[in-house]
Motif scaffolding. Structure first.
Motif, PDB file in Angstrom:
ATOM      1  N   MET A   1      17.755  20.818 -14.904  1.00 22.40           N
ATOM      2  CA  MET A   1      16.338  20.964 -14.588  1.00 22.40           C
ATOM      3  C   MET A   1      16.191  21.765 -13.298  1.00 22.40           C
ATOM      4  N   ALA A   2      15.329  22.775 -13.331  1.00 24.01           N
ATOM      5  CA  ALA A   2      15.127  23.613 -12.159  1.00 24.01           C
ATOM      6  C   ALA A   2      14.506  22.809 -11.035  1.00 24.01           C
ATOM      7  N   GLN A   3      14.703  23.301  -9.784  1.00 30.02           N
ATOM      8  CA  GLN A   3      14.195  22.575  -8.624  1.00 30.02           C
ATOM      9  C   GLN A   3      12.691  22.393  -8.690  1.00 30.02           C
ATOM     10  N   SER A   4      11.970  23.423  -9.125  1.00 25.40           N
ATOM     11  CA  SER A   4      10.510  23.336  -9.208  1.00 25.40           C
ATOM     12  C   SER A   4      10.081  22.293 -10.241  1.00 25.40           C
ATOM     13  N   GLN A   5      10.837  22.197 -11.350  1.00 28.84           N
ATOM     14  CA  GLN A   5      10.520  21.211 -12.382  1.00 28.84           C
ATOM     15  C   GLN A   5      10.782  19.795 -11.868  1.00 28.84           C
ATOM     16  N   LYS A   6      11.876  19.623 -11.119  1.00 30.80           N
ATOM     17  CA  LYS A   6      12.175  18.324 -10.525  1.00 30.80           C
ATOM     18  C   LYS A   6      11.072  17.899  -9.579  1.00 30.80           C
ATOM     19  N   ARG A   7      10.581  18.860  -8.777  1.00 31.66           N
ATOM     20  CA  ARG A   7       9.515  18.553  -7.828  1.00 31.66           C
ATOM     21  C   ARG A   7       8.239  18.162  -8.563  1.00 31.66           C
ATOM     22  N   GLN A   8       7.917  18.890  -9.633  1.00 32.45           N
ATOM     23  CA  GLN A   8       6.718  18.579 -10.405  1.00 32.45           C
ATOM     24  C   GLN A   8       6.826  17.188 -11.036  1.00 32.45           C
ATOM     25  N   PHE A   9       8.037  16.889 -11.564  1.00 28.18           N
ATOM     26  CA  PHE A   9       8.254  15.573 -12.168  1.00 28.18           C
ATOM     27  C   PHE A   9       8.107  14.475 -11.127  1.00 28.18           C
ATOM     28  N   ARG A  10       8.676  14.705  -9.947  1.00 24.02           N
ATOM     29  CA  ARG A  10       8.590  13.718  -8.873  1.00 24.02           C
ATOM     30  C   ARG A  10       7.159  13.551  -8.411  1.00 24.02           C
ATOM     31  N   ASP A  11       6.435  14.650  -8.271  1.00 28.66           N
ATOM     32  CA  ASP A  11       5.029  14.582  -7.860  1.00 28.66           C
ATOM     33  C   ASP A  11       4.203  13.811  -8.881  1.00 28.66           C
ATOM     34  N   ALA A  12       4.496  14.022 -10.159  1.00 34.52           N
ATOM     35  CA  ALA A  12       3.774  13.305 -11.212  1.00 34.52           C
ATOM     36  C   ALA A  12       4.060  11.806 -11.135  1.00 34.52           C
ATOM     37  N   GLU A  13       5.313  11.440 -10.875  1.00 35.60           N
ATOM     38  CA  GLU A  13       5.671  10.027 -10.725  1.00 35.60           C
ATOM     39  C   GLU A  13       4.916   9.387  -9.565  1.00 35.60           C
ATOM     40  N   ILE A  14       4.865  10.100  -8.437  1.00 35.10           N
ATOM     41  CA  ILE A  14       4.190   9.575  -7.255  1.00 35.10           C
ATOM     42  C   ILE A  14       2.701   9.396  -7.537  1.00 35.10           C
ATOM     43  N   THR A  15       2.095  10.397  -8.179  1.00 28.71           N
ATOM     44  CA  THR A  15       0.666  10.334  -8.476  1.00 28.71           C
ATOM     45  C   THR A  15       0.347   9.175  -9.416  1.00 28.71           C
ATOM     46  N   GLN A  16       1.161   9.011 -10.453  1.00 31.20           N
ATOM     47  CA  GLN A  16       0.921   7.926 -11.388  1.00 31.20           C
ATOM     48  C   GLN A  16       1.076   6.559 -10.714  1.00 31.20           C
ATOM     49  N   LYS A  17       2.047   6.445  -9.821  1.00 31.68           N
ATOM     50  CA  LYS A  17       2.215   5.184  -9.092  1.00 31.68           C
ATOM     51  C   LYS A  17       0.997   4.904  -8.216  1.00 31.68           C
ATOM     52  N   GLN A  18       0.466   5.931  -7.556  1.00 37.75           N
ATOM     53  CA  GLN A  18      -0.737   5.756  -6.730  1.00 37.75           C
ATOM     54  C   GLN A  18      -1.898   5.257  -7.597  1.00 37.75           C
ATOM     55  N   ILE A  19      -2.033   5.849  -8.766  1.00 41.17           N
ATOM     56  CA  ILE A  19      -3.120   5.459  -9.664  1.00 41.17           C
ATOM     57  C   ILE A  19      -2.933   4.013 -10.133  1.00 41.17           C
ATOM     58  N   LEU A  20      -1.721   3.665 -10.551  1.00 39.36           N
ATOM     59  CA  LEU A  20      -1.455   2.318 -11.056  1.00 39.36           C
ATOM     60  C   LEU A  20      -1.627   1.267  -9.966  1.00 39.36           C
ATOM     61  N   ASP A  21      -1.188   1.583  -8.756  1.00 44.15           N
ATOM     62  CA  ASP A  21      -1.360   0.637  -7.646  1.00 44.15           C
ATOM     63  C   ASP A  21      -2.831   0.377  -7.371  1.00 44.15           C
ATOM     64  N   ALA A  22      -3.617   1.446  -7.339  1.00 49.33           N
ATOM     65  CA  ALA A  22      -5.054   1.305  -7.084  1.00 49.33           C
ATOM     66  C   ALA A  22      -5.744   0.601  -8.245  1.00 49.33           C
ATOM     67  N   ALA A  23      -5.331   0.923  -9.454  1.00 38.89           N
ATOM     68  CA  ALA A  23      -5.946   0.316 -10.641  1.00 38.89           C
ATOM     69  C   ALA A  23      -5.633  -1.175 -10.719  1.00 38.89           C
ATOM     70  N   GLU A  24      -4.438  -1.559 -10.318  1.00 43.55           N
ATOM     71  CA  GLU A  24      -4.073  -2.981 -10.341  1.00 43.55           C
ATOM     72  C   GLU A  24      -5.006  -3.795  -9.447  1.00 43.55           C
ATOM     73  N   ILE A  25      -5.336  -3.247  -8.292  1.00 46.92           N
ATOM     74  CA  ILE A  25      -6.258  -3.926  -7.382  1.00 46.92           C
ATOM     75  C   ILE A  25      -7.662  -4.006  -8.001  1.00 46.92           C
ATOM     76  N   GLU A  26      -8.133  -2.886  -8.519  1.00 46.31           N
ATOM     77  CA  GLU A  26      -9.481  -2.842  -9.086  1.00 46.31           C
ATOM     78  C   GLU A  26      -9.615  -3.749 -10.307  1.00 46.31           C
ATOM     79  N   PHE A  27      -8.640  -3.709 -11.203  1.00 42.66           N
ATOM     80  CA  PHE A  27      -8.689  -4.560 -12.393  1.00 42.66           C
ATOM     81  C   PHE A  27      -8.534  -6.042 -12.040  1.00 42.66           C
ATOM     82  N   SER A  28      -7.761  -6.334 -11.002  1.00 41.78           N
ATOM     83  CA  SER A  28      -7.605  -7.739 -10.604  1.00 41.78           C
ATOM     84  C   SER A  28      -8.906  -8.303 -10.052  1.00 41.78           C
ATOM     85  N   ARG A  29      -9.719  -7.442  -9.464  1.00 41.96           N
ATOM     86  CA  ARG A  29     -10.996  -7.883  -8.897  1.00 41.96           C
ATOM     87  C   ARG A  29     -12.108  -7.946  -9.926  1.00 41.96           C
TER      88      ARG A  29
END
Length: 209
Positions: free
Chosen positions: A1-29
């Motif tokens: 996997m090219a370096q740019s693809q690895k970075r995009q994959f990592r960025d996508a993982e980070i973004t999804q985690k941010q969304i899931l963390d925030a959603a867990e709080i909102e749905f719990s409330r």
């Protein structure tokens, strides 16, 4: 996997985690019905379009939020080597793990409450939780067969009581902090005391006299 693809994959993982963390709080409330995508986006510091890109809609995001702890627990349980432990040591270890997990994820108990209250477990049952519970029930049954634990007709009921002892401490924290405002019951020291007390309480209840 090219370096740019690895970075995009990592960025996508980070973004999804941010969304899931925030959603867990909102749905719990607010549960599925009351949660707002705009509030989740604001908490995650991303756009609502990004949430739709990854999860399609609010229901898709809710499914992912409920699926995440199931997958985390499934991966962890699969790595556990409980068979070489005595039933008492295995249950002690499981109690420690359960309480530590609640301590790390303070919003999940209300998330499960909202799911039970609003949806009667409709989305919960879509996750494969049975495998996780079966591993613990196997330990209880092994203890009953060996004579270490008292015999019961329903090991699942015994497991329910054990989980109640472990988890209720965190469920009522928001209420009980008003009764003892000077006591930080979520400090590591207090949680460790809860852990030791829970182990003693459970073993006193399930061990054969």
């Amino acid at each position: 996997m090219a370096q740019s693809q690895k970075r995009q994959f990592r960025d996508a993982e980070i973004t999804q985690k941010q969304i899931l963390d925030a959603a867990e709080i909102e749905f719990s409330r607010h549960g599925l019905k009351g949660a707002r995508i705009s509030a989740i986006a604001k908490q995650a510091k991303i756009t609502t379009a990004m949430i739709h890109y990854y999860f399609e809609n609010k229901e898709g995001l809710y499914r992912a939020v409920l699926q995440r702890p199931m997958e985390e627990n499934q991966q962890f349980v699969e790595q556990l080597e409980l068979d070489h432990l005595s039933p008492e040591d295995a249950i002690t270890f499981i109690i420690r793990v359960a309480i530590a997990n609640e301590f790390r994820n303070p919003y999940r108990q209300m998330l499960w409450f909202q799911e039970a209250s609003q949806n009667q477990g409709l989305y919960f049952k879509q996750g494969n939780w049975s495998g996780i519970f079966e591993r613990v029930i196997k330990v209880l049954e092994r203890g009953i067969e060996s004579g270490d634990f008292r015999p019961v007709d329903d090991p699942m009921l015994m497991l329910t009581h054990i989980l109640g002892v472990c988890i209720f401490y965190f469920t009522v924290q928001e209420n009980w902090q008003h009764l003892t405002p000077d006591v930080d019951r979520l400090s590591p020291e207090k949680v460790e005391k809860h852990t030791e007390a829970a182990i003693a309480f459970v073993l006193a209840a399930i061990k054969k006299p």
